[in-house]
Design a protein around this motif. Structure first.
Motif, short mmCIF file in Angstrom:
data_model
loop_
_atom_site.label_atom_id
_atom_site.label_comp_id
_atom_site.label_asym_id
_atom_site.label_seq_id
_atom_site.Cartn_x
_atom_site.Cartn_y
_atom_site.Cartn_z
N VAL A 141 0.84 -1.20 0.00
CA VAL A 141 0.00 0.00 0.00
C VAL A 141 0.87 1.25 0.00
N ALA A 142 1.95 1.23 0.78
CA ALA A 142 2.85 2.39 0.82
C ALA A 142 3.50 2.62 -0.54
N ARG A 143 3.92 1.55 -1.18
CA ARG A 143 4.56 1.68 -2.50
C ARG A 143 3.58 2.16 -3.56
N ASP A 144 2.38 1.57 -3.59
CA ASP A 144 1.41 1.91 -4.63
C ASP A 144 0.91 3.35 -4.50
N ASN A 145 0.96 3.90 -3.28
CA ASN A 145 0.46 5.26 -3.05
C ASN A 145 1.57 6.26 -2.78
N GLU A 146 2.80 5.88 -3.07
CA GLU A 146 3.94 6.73 -2.74
C GLU A 146 3.85 8.10 -3.41
N ALA A 147 3.41 8.14 -4.67
CA ALA A 147 3.37 9.42 -5.41
C ALA A 147 2.45 10.42 -4.70
N VAL A 148 1.25 10.00 -4.35
CA VAL A 148 0.31 10.93 -3.74
C VAL A 148 0.72 11.27 -2.31
N LEU A 149 1.32 10.33 -1.59
CA LEU A 149 1.78 10.60 -0.24
C LEU A 149 2.89 11.66 -0.23
N PHE A 150 3.83 11.55 -1.16
CA PHE A 150 4.89 12.54 -1.25
C PHE A 150 4.34 13.89 -1.73
N GLN A 151 3.32 13.83 -2.56
CA GLN A 151 2.72 15.06 -3.07
C GLN A 151 2.21 15.93 -1.92
N TYR A 152 1.62 15.29 -0.91
CA TYR A 152 1.04 16.04 0.20
C TYR A 152 2.00 16.23 1.37
N ALA A 153 3.03 15.38 1.48
CA ALA A 153 3.89 15.41 2.68
C ALA A 153 5.22 16.12 2.49
N ALA A 154 5.71 16.20 1.24
CA ALA A 154 7.06 16.73 1.01
C ALA A 154 7.11 18.24 1.18
N ASN A 155 8.17 18.69 1.83
CA ASN A 155 8.42 20.12 2.01
C ASN A 155 9.88 20.36 1.66
#
Length: 521
Positions: free
Chosen positions: A398-412
């Protein structure tokens, strides 16, 4: 433009079209990495194998490329290579499993020898004053192919999201990645047909004792007043070294004192051209942009910018390579590349990652965020620690498949520095060491060792390229984005030091003059 110049340009352009196919083949995979990872449930090692399998294919093929080019001729060998591209493209698009996709791409890797064969052929038909431009046409074709691949990937992805009946009927919405890989089929078929219209290399014909045929081809490339002198130079060059031009004897000549300087320069540039990480950046571009937090759609679209920058930088190199020379382009390009890569490493090292209540609410549209509540308000100072926390909370798949959207919202992070750094690195590479390597391969080696020397140098570059592509997903997991870009930056600095020390200027000199210059050093 004279008829002789037009003939040389036409033959070079047809052979260089193989570079366009290579660019397509190499970069189309960048758009399907995320899809095939989910469809076939791939590990980091398996992802690297899919992307890097053509690199392993070319390792095998390069052992035969010199032999075939020597025995069958440059033209017939290129026709075999073009046919392999067609078969590989079809097999990749219809691959039913991870294993068959790897096999299909491995088969395409056998055709990657087109780069060394194109460099060899164009170098042997090109007049000295235009050789840099004509050989660099191969690099221009590659970057146009890369650009076309990124544009095609984005276009197919955009079409797949249209709610139209014909999109569903053609399964573009459900089999998007297959359509992306299938883009290569038609251009590969066109190249097969175009290769029937080129002549055999006159220098290869001389090596085979077919003097009359060589003169007939050369008469299309040089004016009558220069024909006798040109043929005399070709005969003298082909007579050097062993009278027996077998692969074994060419290898012996390759390590002889007269060729040793050329060999050292070629090995250095072949090694460092790949260790600066160009193929990792080009083939994993969407993944890299996802690490910046752009999201999948924006990451794919930024690939279009990579293609455009590549074309413009290569066009500039093409215009300047026979004016400024090979050495100047190499030094300027590596300085910019080193600064750009180290800037990316610094920007990634300064990045932080965290989830707030607001970002969790936005993420709820994409996945179940209940497991992520424990991470709310926690700030992570590296992508490695953030990914580890995601795996712990969501599980690896789940973490791998959703990595793009997770980084989109979490990265600073300072995304501007990274995006500019990546584009500046690509521009610097395509302006310098990218096209210049193949030009040097076509110039440095005497005719009597070329059918072994050029594929051998391509083999060195391919081995390193395969390792870089295979290791990138693993490096990303172990070293993080900052560590990966730092290693590439250090490699660019080392390349600059060594090539500034070793590399002479070869612009405007015939192959025979370069041979004499290097033998004297």
């Amino acid at each position: 433009m004279t008829s002789y110049q037009f003939a040389a340009i036409r033959y070079a352009a047809i052979v260089a079209f193989g570079g366009f196919i290579f660019g397509l083949d190499a970069a189309l995979i960048s758009g399907v990495v995320r899809d095939i990872t989910e469809v076939f449930d791939l590990s980091a090692f398996q992802v690297g194998l899919v992307v890097g399998s053509p690199g392993y294919g070319v390792l095998f093929a390069l052992f035969l490329a010199g032999y075939l080019a020597d025995k069958l001729g440059r033209k017939k060998t290129l026709q075999i290579i073009a046919s392999l591209y067609v078969v590989s493209a079809v097999a990749s698009a219809i691959a039913p499993s991870y294993e068959t996709l790897v096999a299909a791409r491995f088969l395409g890797g056998l055709a990657f020898t087109s780069l060394s064969l194109a460099s060899m052929y164009i170098g042997e038909i090109a007049p000295p004053k235009a050789r840099g431009k004509l050989v660099a046409m191969n690099q221009m074709a590659i970057v146009v192919g890369l650009s076309a691949a990124y544009l095609s990937v984005f276009a197919v992805h955009w079409i797949s999201e249209l709610q139209l009946s014909w999109v569903s009927a053609l399964m573009i919405d459900t089999q998007t990645w297959r359509w992306m890989l299938g883009v290569e089929i038609l251009p590969a078929l066109i190249w097969v047909l175009l290769l029937f219209s080129i002549p055999e290399s006159p220098r290869w014909l001389v090596l085979r004792g077919r003097i009359d045929e060589a003169e007939a081809v050369m008469a299309k490339l040089v004016p009558p007043a220069e024909l006798a002198l040109e043929m005399q130079g070709v005969r003298e060059s082909s007579a050097h070294g062993h009278k027996n031009h077998s692969v074994w004897h060419q290898l012996q000549d390759l390590f002889s004192p007269n060729v040793r300087k050329a060999l050292i320069i070629a090995v250095v540039i072949a090694f460092f051209q790949q260790t600066v990480g160009i193929n990792a950046v080009m083939f994993y571009a969407p993944i890299i942009f996802e690490q910046v937090g752009l999201g999948t759609n924006a990451a794919l679209f930024n690939g279009v910018y990579i293609g455009l920058i590549s074309v413009l930088a290569t066009a500039l190199a093409l215009a300047l390579i026979d004016k400024l020379g090979r050495r100047a382009l190499i030094i300027v390009g590596l300085v910019v590349a080193g600064v750009s890569l180290l800037s990316c490493a610094w920007a990634f090292s300064q990045a932080t990652y965290g989830l707030t209540g607001e970002t969790l609410a936005s993420l709820a549209e994409h996945l179940d965020v209940s497991s992520l509540q424990a991470l709310q308000g926690v700030t992570f100072d590296s992508d490695l620690s953030f990914k580890a926390a995601l795996v712990e909370q969501l599980g690896p798949k789940v973490a791998r498949d959703n990595e793009a959207v997770l980084f989109q919202y979490a990265a600073n992070m300072n995304a501007t520095v990274i995006l500019f750094g990546v584009l500046a690195f690509i521009a610097a590479f395509q302006f310098s060491i990218g096209p210049v390597m193949w030009v040097l391969f076509s110039e440095l080696f005497p005719i009597h060792v070329r059918s072994v020397a050029i594929p051998a140098m391509a083999l060195v570059a391919s081995i390193v390229s395969a390792m870089v592509q295979q290791l990138f997903p693993i490096q990303l997991e172990v070293m993080g984005s900052s560590g990966v870009f730092f290693t590439y930056g250090v490699s660019a600095v080392l390349a600059l030091i060594l090539l500034a020390w070793l590399m002479p200027e070869t612009k405007g000199k015939s192959i025979e003059e370069i041979e004499q210059m290097l033998a004297a050093k």
